[in-house]
Design an enzyme around this catalytic site. Sequence first.
Site, PDB file in Angstrom:
ATOM      1  N   CYS A 126       3.411  62.438  59.806  1.00 14.03           N
ATOM      2  CA  CYS A 126       3.219  61.619  60.606  1.00 14.03           C
ATOM      3  C   CYS A 126       4.146  60.509  60.987  1.00 14.03           C
ATOM      4  O   CYS A 126       4.421  59.259  62.416  1.00 14.03           O
ATOM      5  CB  CYS A 126       1.492  59.889  60.696  1.00 14.03           C
ATOM      6  SG  CYS A 126       2.289  60.254  58.605  1.00 14.03           S
TER       7      CYS A 126
HETATM    8  C1  LIG Z   1       1.360  61.690  54.400  1.00 14.23           C
HETATM    9  S1  LIG Z   1       2.147  63.278  52.984  1.00 14.23           S
HETATM   10  C2  LIG Z   1       0.074  63.403  52.729  1.00 14.23           C
HETATM   11  C3  LIG Z   1      -0.032  61.818  51.847  1.00 14.23           C
HETATM   12  C4  LIG Z   1      -1.538  62.946  50.594  1.00 14.23           C
HETATM   13  N1  LIG Z   1      -2.421  63.117  51.846  1.00 14.23           N
HETATM   14  C5  LIG Z   1      -1.732  61.639  49.553  1.00 14.23           C
HETATM   15  O1  LIG Z   1      -3.837  60.859  49.943  1.00 14.23           O
HETATM   16  O2  LIG Z   1      -1.133  60.989  49.120  1.00 14.23           O
HETATM   17  C6  LIG Z   1       2.253  64.019  54.433  1.00 14.23           C
HETATM   18  C7  LIG Z   1       2.496  64.997  53.271  1.00 14.23           C
HETATM   19  O3  LIG Z   1       2.728  66.256  54.050  1.00 14.23           O
HETATM   20  C8  LIG Z   1       3.452  67.343  53.322  1.00 14.23           C
HETATM   21  N2  LIG Z   1       4.060  68.020  54.448  1.00 14.23           N
HETATM   22  C9  LIG Z   1       5.037  68.212  55.873  1.00 14.23           C
HETATM   23  N3  LIG Z   1       4.817  68.728  56.250  1.00 14.23           N
HETATM   24  C10 LIG Z   1       4.236  70.838  55.659  1.00 14.23           C
HETATM   25  C11 LIG Z   1       3.701  71.383  56.004  1.00 14.23           C
HETATM   26  N4  LIG Z   1       4.330  71.825  57.087  1.00 14.23           N
HETATM   27  N5  LIG Z   1       3.310  71.962  55.049  1.00 14.23           N
HETATM   28  C12 LIG Z   1       2.668  71.592  53.961  1.00 14.23           C
HETATM   29  N6  LIG Z   1       3.025  70.210  53.974  1.00 14.23           N
HETATM   30  C13 LIG Z   1       3.841  69.086  54.446  1.00 14.23           C
HETATM   31  C14 LIG Z   1       4.910  65.968  53.201  1.00 14.23           C
HETATM   32  O4  LIG Z   1       5.903  66.844  50.845  1.00 14.23           O
HETATM   33  C15 LIG Z   1       3.787  65.319  52.464  1.00 14.23           C
HETATM   34  O5  LIG Z   1       3.852  64.851  51.262  1.00 14.23           O
END
Ligand SMILES: C[S@@+](CC[C@H](N)C(=O)[O-])C[C@H]1O[C@@H](n2cnc3c(N)ncnc32)[C@H](O)[C@@H]1O
Length: 381
Positions: free
Chosen positions: A90
Site C-alpha cells: 500500500c
Molecule cells: C502489507 S504487507 C502484508 C501483511 C499481511 N497481509 C499480514 O496480514 O500480516 C504486504 C506484503 O506484500 C509483499 N509483496 C509486495 N509485492 C508483492 C508481490 N508482487 N508479490 C508477492 N508479495 C508481495 C511484501 O513483501 C509484504 O510482505
Amino acid sequence: MDLFAGCGGLTLGIAQAAHKRAVALDVRLAIDFETAPTKVFKANFPKANVREGTVESYFDGELGASLTNQEAETLAMIGEVGILIGGPPCQGHSNLNNHTRRDDPKNRLYLRMARAVEVLRPSAVVIENVLAVVNDKQQVVSRAIVHLKKLGYDVATSRIDLLKLGVAQTRKRHILLAIREDALPFGFSAADLLQIEDHKAASRDLRWAIGDLFGVRPKSFFDEAAVPNADNQRRMNYLFENDEHNLPNEERPECHRGNHNYTSMYGRLWWDRPSQTITSGFATMGRGRFVHPEAPRCLTAHEAARIQGFPDYFKFVDERVKPRYELTRTEVQVIIGNAVPPPLAEALTSRLFDADVLQASGGPSQSAEDDFAASAVSLAC
Ligand SMILES: C[S@@+](CC[C@H](N)C(=O)[O-])C[C@H]1O[C@@H](n2cnc3c(N)ncnc32)[C@H](O)[C@@H]1O
C-alpha cells in the site's frame, strides 16, 4: 488462501476464529516475495503451503481473459478455496508517501486479487488496504468492484476502525468484502457481513496492551529497545525531565522546526491512550510517537507486536532455539510494521462463520492451523 501474506497477520486472525469454532483450517497457499516474512509465516504455520514468489507469477492473466497455463496450474495445485484474503502493498496509496502516492505501479497489484478470484472462485474474498487506496489514480478499488460483480459476487467496502475491534491503536483500514452470490445466506448482503465494528467495545489503552512488559528481562533483541543516536537519547531525556509528551520546536532537528504537522514525531506515548499507528519506524523517535510512556527509549519489537494485536505465542523470533531462523532487528521491525492486526481478520471471519458463509465441514480433519492453534492456546494458558 493468503496473497501478499507477510508474516500472516490475516491468516492468524482466521486461525483464531476457526479455532474458537473447532474448525480445521487448511492454508492451501500463502505467497509473499520477501524471504524474512515468509520464514515467520512458515515457522508459525508449519503445515501451510507457503511460497516465496510474486503473486503475479501465480496469477498472470488479464482480467476477463481465459486462464493462462500458469493459472490453470495454480488452480490445480490449490483446488477449492473457502476464503481468499490479501493485503496488497500500500505504499503507493499511503498519504505518508508523498513522492509516488496515488499513481504507483504497485497499486495495480490490488487488481491481482480480482484476477485470483476469477481463477479460484472462492466463497468469500477480503482485500485489506490503507484508507487512501480509494484515491488511487488508476481507481483500482472501483475497477475491482466492477469486475467482482461481473463474476457474480456481492461486494461491499468499509472503513474499519481497529479501536472498535479491541486493538489498542488508532488505525483505520479500507476493507473490501465480496461474497459469491450462491454462498450468500438468505437475507444477508456483503454490506451486512462487513458490519464488524463493535461500538460498545471499550477502547483499549497502551497499558492494557503492553503494561506487563515493562521491565521484563530481555532474552533477545525482541525485548530490547534499539539504541538511539546521542541526539535522540538527549531528546528522549528532555521529554522525561520536563514531563512532556510533545517535543518543542527548539529540541527538534532544524528541518523539523517551524510550522509543521508533525507534532507526533519525536513524541512520547501515554499509558491511558491507545498507541498511534504502528509502522516499521516504531524503533525510532523521528518516525512517529514511539517513545515509551515510562522510560526514555522507543518501543521494543515485542511491545509493537502486542500493540498490533499479536499474541505472545506467535513467534517472530524463536528464543528457545537460537537461531531457529535468523532475522535481523530491522527485518523484524519491518515485518511487524507491515502486519495486519489479527483481530481484524478474526472479527470478519467470525461473522462469516456465524452467518454460514464459511462452512465448518468439508475440510481435512487435521491441519497445520489446527495443530498450531491447539499448541498456541495451550502455550497462552
Ligand atoms: C502489507 S504487507 C502484508 C501483511 C499481511 N497481509 C499480514 O496480514 O500480516 C504486504 C506484503 O506484500 C509483499 N509483496 C509486495 N509485492 C508483492 C508481490 N508482487 N508479490 C508477492 N508479495 C508481495 C511484501 O513483501 C509484504 O510482505
